[in-house]
Design a protein around this motif. Structure first.
Motif, mmCIF file in Angstrom:
data_model
loop_
_atom_site.group_PDB
_atom_site.id
_atom_site.type_symbol
_atom_site.label_atom_id
_atom_site.label_comp_id
_atom_site.label_asym_id
_atom_site.label_seq_id
_atom_site.Cartn_x
_atom_site.Cartn_y
_atom_site.Cartn_z
ATOM 1 N N ILE A 11 0.929 -1.351 0.119
ATOM 2 C CA ILE A 11 -0.237 -0.106 0.057
ATOM 3 C C ILE A 11 0.635 1.530 0.129
ATOM 4 C CG2 ILE A 11 -1.511 1.068 1.561
ATOM 5 C CD1 ILE A 11 -2.724 -2.028 2.149
ATOM 6 N N ALA A 12 2.537 1.177 1.042
ATOM 7 C CA ALA A 12 2.870 2.008 0.575
ATOM 8 C C ALA A 12 3.727 2.654 -0.462
ATOM 9 C CB ALA A 12 4.030 2.407 2.077
ATOM 10 N N ALA A 13 3.998 1.434 -1.013
ATOM 11 C CA ALA A 13 4.750 1.413 -2.642
ATOM 12 C C ALA A 13 3.773 1.516 -3.624
ATOM 13 C CB ALA A 13 5.027 0.083 -2.652
ATOM 14 N N ARG A 14 3.019 1.725 -3.645
ATOM 15 C CA ARG A 14 1.295 2.408 -4.418
ATOM 16 C C ARG A 14 1.489 3.561 -4.024
ATOM 17 N NH1 ARG A 14 0.784 0.056 -8.633
ATOM 18 N NH2 ARG A 14 1.404 2.518 -9.082
ATOM 19 N N ALA A 15 1.882 4.069 -3.053
ATOM 20 C CA ALA A 15 1.637 5.634 -2.723
ATOM 21 C C ALA A 15 2.959 6.127 -2.869
ATOM 22 C CB ALA A 15 1.076 5.815 -1.472
ATOM 23 N N ALA A 19 3.045 8.974 -6.229
ATOM 24 C CA ALA A 19 3.333 10.978 -6.236
ATOM 25 C C ALA A 19 4.859 10.436 -7.053
ATOM 26 C CB ALA A 19 4.002 10.278 -4.180
ATOM 27 N N ILE A 20 5.458 9.820 -7.576
ATOM 28 C CA ILE A 20 6.349 9.727 -8.326
ATOM 29 C C ILE A 20 5.724 9.773 -9.705
ATOM 30 C CG2 ILE A 20 8.129 8.187 -9.523
ATOM 31 C CD1 ILE A 20 9.424 6.747 -7.199
ATOM 32 N N ALA A 21 4.866 9.124 -9.621
ATOM 33 C CA ALA A 21 3.902 10.153 -11.096
ATOM 34 C C ALA A 21 3.148 10.896 -11.325
ATOM 35 C CB ALA A 21 2.847 8.696 -11.674
ATOM 36 N N GLU A 241 11.929 15.289 -6.914
ATOM 37 C CA GLU A 241 11.253 16.431 -6.161
ATOM 38 C C GLU A 241 11.976 17.668 -6.026
ATOM 39 O OE1 GLU A 241 7.911 14.830 -3.046
ATOM 40 O OE2 GLU A 241 10.180 14.698 -2.434
ATOM 41 N N GLN A 242 13.417 17.702 -6.056
ATOM 42 C CA GLN A 242 14.763 18.201 -5.977
ATOM 43 C C GLN A 242 14.684 19.352 -7.524
ATOM 44 O OE1 GLN A 242 18.335 18.132 -4.382
ATOM 45 N NE2 GLN A 242 17.965 16.244 -3.324
#
Length: 380
Positions: A11-15, A19-21, A241-242
């Motif tokens: 579940i955390a990996a999917r989140a 976010a990466i996408a 993000e950077q």
């Protein structure tokens, strides 16, 4: 499994993937115009393929596999010198297991062992030290190989041998350091890199500040990462993000293990025993200034190069790669393993032609192991 399952939570990996996408879309990263992120460590390369992160992440991310495996970057001339040392009379040559099958121009250490040389696999230089104690009539040589991760254990063993006054223990020193080859890659006009996932185990020893030049001088973000799926996904997200925010700093995702200033005991042992070589040859990268370590004059009695008159002590030579082998191009990110004409054909884990297929952290071994038949088909 406590403290591992938490970093493999789907579940955390999917989140994290979502976010990466989002960030990839924000910065306009596409499959045709990807963000190129180099994972420096070979352990990260294998984790990426083991968990399928290359398939799960946004197509706008391209992973570039860096020279992060000491076995893979060892030039063939040094393998030849290992064999030469091992074949000396009255010698017990000791080495880590993943170096046994790396081919030289004549043979590998495993082949030399089959031919009668006394070559023994050890798990630590302390094992070699114990062999020297038990065999005072033999010359015991330890193949000192690795980045900053394994360097302290060899240094501590040399210090112990010195305290005991052992005269039959030496180290064939091939310890190398991570920052200089990164600089060499960044100086390469043909390399296009947007950011780095920094090595976790190396950073446990040296800390995070040796990477400051990547951000300060080259304007590239780097995030030191752990080895679980969520470690890597979070690190990729931090790099993205950077880039989105126009920043370039050194961040430490692996703070639960990596201290900012490294391990002072390990650093002190390294500084006591070793000094920088003027240059050292890296497979695929050539000679890189101040990238290798050699044993200081104080401990010269434990330097196999000096004692046996071999290697840089007498002028080591460069050796061409086997015909068709593209290990150098793969290690510098110029091609993927499946683009090598020998991948899965003349070069397999059972019959390796190049070091990247031998090493447990080699990129070619990762493609072959986790891609299986599909990887071989892609090479055809």
């Amino acid at each position: 499994m406590k403290y591992a399952d938490e970093f493999r939570d789907p579940i955390a990996a999917r989140a994290a993937l979502d976010a990466i996408a989002r960030v990839c879309d924000q910065i306009g990263a596409t499959e045709e115009n990807p963000v190129r992120i180099m994972e420096i460590c070979g352990g990260h390369t294998h984790a990426i393929f083991r968990y399928g992160l290359d398939k799960l992440t946004h197509p706008g991310i391209e992973f570039i596999h860096g020279p992060g495996c000491p076995v893979c970057v060892l030039p063939m001339s040094r393998v030849d010198e290992c064999v030469q040392l091992a074949e000396q009379p009255n010698v017990i040559f000791t080495t880590f297991g993943d170096a046994m099958r790396v081919p030289g121009t004549r043979k590998s250490l495993l082949q030399a062992k089959a031919d009668g040389a006394d070559i023994r696999m050890v798990y630590s230089p302390l094992d070699a030290l114990e062999l020297a104690r038990r065999n005072p009539d033999k010359e015991v040589i330890f193949f000192g190989l690795g980045f900053e991760t394994t360097t302290p254990s060899t240094a501590l063993s040399i210090q112990q041998a010195s305290r005991e006054g052992l005269t039959n223990f030496t180290v064939f020193c091939n310890h190398i350091t991570v920052p200089p080859p990164i600089k060499a890659l960044l100086d390469d006009p043909y390399m296009k890199l947007d950011g780095f996932v920094g090595p976790g185990h190396v950073s446990m020893v040296i800390g995070t500040h040796p990477y400051d030049f990547i951000a300060d001088d080259y304007g590239k973000p780097i995030v030191v990462a752990g080895f679980e799926p969520l470690d890597l996904l979070q690190s990729v997200l931090m790099v993205l993000e950077q880039i989105r925010d126009g920043k370039a700093v050194v961040q430490n995702q692996y703070a639960r293990v990596v201290p900012e200033h490294g391990n002072p005991v390990s650093i002190a042992a390294i500084d006591d025993v070793y000094e920088q070589r003027p240059s050292f040859e890296w497979r695929g990268l050539g000679e890189i200034d101040h990238s290798g370590l050699r044993i200081r004059e104080t401990y010269k009695a434990f330097d196999a190069e000096e004692k046996f008159g071999i290697g840089y002590a007498t002028g080591t030579r460069s050796v061409q790669e086997p015909e068709g082998c593209e290990c150098g191009a793969v290690m510098t990110g110029r091609m993927k393993p499946t683009q090598c004409p020998m991948f899965g054909k003349g070069c397999t884990p059972e019959m390796p032609l190049g070091a990247l297929m031998v090493s447990s952290e080699g990129a070619c071994a990762a493609y072959y192991q986790y891609g299986g038949a599909r990887a071989v088909e892609a090479a055809e």
